[in-house]
Design a protein around this motif. Structure first.
Motif, PDB file in Angstrom:
ATOM      1  N   LEU A 160       0.817  -1.212   0.000  1.00  0.00           N
ATOM      2  CA  LEU A 160       0.000   0.000   0.000  1.00  0.00           C
ATOM      3  C   LEU A 160       0.855   1.269   0.000  1.00  0.00           C
ATOM      4  CD1 LEU A 160      -2.617  -1.104   2.711  1.00  0.00           C
ATOM      5  CD2 LEU A 160      -2.834  -1.275   0.225  1.00  0.00           C
ATOM      6  N   GLU A 187       2.669   4.233  -1.278  1.00  0.00           N
ATOM      7  CA  GLU A 187       2.513   4.992  -2.526  1.00  0.00           C
ATOM      8  C   GLU A 187       3.833   5.205  -3.248  1.00  0.00           C
ATOM      9  OE1 GLU A 187       0.402   8.576  -1.702  1.00  0.00           O
ATOM     10  OE2 GLU A 187      -1.454   7.553  -1.129  1.00  0.00           O
ATOM     11  N   GLN A 208      -8.384   3.703  -3.928  1.00  0.00           N
ATOM     12  CA  GLN A 208      -6.974   3.632  -3.549  1.00  0.00           C
ATOM     13  C   GLN A 208      -6.238   2.631  -4.430  1.00  0.00           C
ATOM     14  OE1 GLN A 208      -6.168   2.185   0.413  1.00  0.00           O
ATOM     15  NE2 GLN A 208      -4.029   2.814   0.380  1.00  0.00           N
ATOM     16  N   SER A 247      -3.095   0.124  -5.155  1.00  0.00           N
ATOM     17  CA  SER A 247      -2.177  -0.726  -4.405  1.00  0.00           C
ATOM     18  C   SER A 247      -1.568  -1.725  -5.372  1.00  0.00           C
ATOM     19  CB  SER A 247      -2.928  -1.443  -3.280  1.00  0.00           C
ATOM     20  OG  SER A 247      -3.963  -2.251  -3.821  1.00  0.00           O
TER      21      SER A 247
END
Length: 505
Positions: A286, A288, A322, A324
């Motif tokens: 996760l 970034e 999001q 990932s």
């Protein structure tokens, strides 16, 4: 199926319910079939039962699968080598055709307000096939040559240049020996799909149209009555009450649990079928700073003896907005047929009619069994080493281990005493069409629409011809080969790209 009765909306807590359609399991299959039937026959009453407390918590859950949107653009197990050194692309074309039906169904849902913002369940992500070594590069080139000229694979690119590889896949290029022979085929037309979000939206819409959806309700038994309907015993897991449901048609979309429910129903057609459960894990990132370096679903080649569902891949995921990264799967084994299942699932599924097929598969599948044993023995560090084949500088601390959904592969009787282990999905239905279920796994969710259209054709032969015009509105390529109709494919792709927010700038 008998002619339908007028829809009857059950009261909030009845002890006896009568319904035209009973769906078992709140996953993508039941959600898809229920949505199709509601569009075709809005007057039919519908009840859905799920033993867990939310929709899509088993195989349809976003972290329980890779969300690839299986269209055979990158999955090398759909394009096996042939004995003469060529590549067989027939299955890839079939899977792609099936995925186009799903795209059309979802686009129709967006256009008609049945589905919300498409980015909540589908996003554009390049699909990439990745190989190493001269022999594998040669295979991938033959695969590319066989597919690049096909209308469904237009835009497929060949990359066999280190600098271009590094530009497109920086995370995979960092730290890689520049002398290593690597190649990829690349397409910008791939997708990432959150089947959990999609399932929840479809079921929410079904509920708003009057379907009675009940969570924490578990089917305990099924028996065919003399009038051809099904009497289904259900337990309310919250208060322990027993509820009896009389249903004209039952669909078992219970994932790995489908085989046991079809066995309880006692239909002749389930005889000879068994299930071989395979569990799995992914590692997820996760961070970034890492995820920003990779935007693609990159599929490699399966290890010798590995099942097709265990092809290693490094994926961009888009879940809840999001981004990932997901790598795996790492195969494992458990006798459970569901992630939230029981260790008695496998032994209780053994019957006299499927004992010989299971024994035969056990004898002939030593390569698979050896592979599973080796996978179970892998340490976390060894799993990260597998990841480093894709991303050489990957650091263990950036990745966490998560458990994937449970998959139950189909074991089918073959000959008098034999059996075969099959990878894919299989519809099993009673000869009178009053009950059906789906067995198997990948490509599964991605081809749910094709599978449920198959259910409609098998179970509603008296209605299907009258439904065809409306089905063609929902999925315009129904009954048509898009590979043989490139202009139609182009038009439908333009439409689905636009409606699903997949159009390239």
């Amino acid at each position: 199926m008998n002619s339908p009765t007028p829809a009857t909306r059950p009261s909030a807590t009845p002890e006896r319910i009568t319904t035209d359609v009973l769906l078992v399991g709140a996953g993508i299959m039941s959600a898809t079939l229920g949505s199709l039937l509601k569009s075709l026959q809005p007057d039919w009453s519908m009840t859905l039962l799920e033993r867990l407390d939310q929709p899509g918590l088993e195989s349809s859950g976003p972290w329980n699968n890779a969300g690839t949107g299986h269209s055979a653009l990158c999955e090398l197990n759909y394009t096996p080598k042939t004995a003469d050194g060529g590549v067989d692309v027939s299955k890839a074309i079939t899977v792609n055709e099936q995925f186009q039906l799903s795209r059309q169904f979802w686009a129709h849902g967006v256009d008609n307000g049945l589905l919300k913002d498409p980015s909540s369940f589908i996003n554009p992500v390049p699909h990439v096939s990745f190989v190493r070594g001269t022999e594998n590069v040669d295979y991938l080139r033959k695969r590319y040559d066989a597919l690049a000229g096909h209308p469904l694979f237009a835009g497929l690119e060949w990359v066999h240049d280190h600098d271009e590889f590094a530009r497109r896949l920086p995370l995979m290029a960092e730290g890689r020996d520049p002398s290593e022979d690597v190649a990829v085929s690349w397409t910008d037309h791939g997708t990432d799909v959150d089947f959990g979000s999609l399932t929840a939206q479809l079921l929410g819409n079904l509920s708003s149209q009057g379907a009675d959806i009940r969570y924490r309700h578990q089917v305990k038994g099924l028996k065919r009555d003399t009038d051809g309907t099904w009497r289904v015993k259900v337990k309310d897991l919250d208060d322990g009450r027993t509820i009896w449901i009389s249903a004209k048609f039952v669909f078992v979309g219970a994932g790995g649990g489908a085989i046991q429910l079809l066995q309880k129903a006692g239909i002749e057609e389930i005889k000879g079928f068994a299930g071989f459960p395979v569990s799995g894990e992914f590692i997820r990132c996760l961070d970034e700073t890492v995820t920003a370096k990779h935007e693609a679903k990159v599929y490699g080649m399966a290890a010798v003896g590995a099942p097709p569902m265990s092809v290693p891949h490094l994926d961009t995921r888009v879940i809840g907005g999001q981004r990932s990264l997901l790598f795996g799967p790492y195969a494992g084994w458990t006798p459970k047929f569901l992630k939230e299942g029981s260790f008695t699932d496998l032994p209780l599924s053994v019957r006299p009619h499927n004992l010989m097929p299971m024994a035969a598969v056990g004898v002939t599948s030593w390569g698979l069994i050896k592979y599973l044993v080796l996978e179970l023995a892998k340490s976390r560090g060894r799993k990260v080493q597998d990841l480093q084949v894709f991303a050489p500088l990957a650091e263990e601390g950036d990745w966490e281990l998560i458990t994937a959904g449970q998959r139950v592969q189909v074991v089918r009787k073959k000959g008098r005493f034999g059996g075969s282990l099959e990878f894919g999905t299989t519809v099993v239905n009673a000869s009178d069409g009053t009950i059906a279920g789906l067995l198997g796994a990948s490509p599964g969710a991605s081809t749910a629409v094709a599978a449920m259209l198959d259910v409609l054709e098998r179970c509603f032969p008296g209605q299907i011809d009258g439904w065809r015009p409306q089905l063609k509105e929902i999925v315009p390529s129904y009954g048509v080969s898009l590979g043989d109709n490139p202009t139609l494919y182009s038009d439908l792709k333009t439409w689905t790209d636009r409606s699903l927010g997949l159009a390239q700038a």
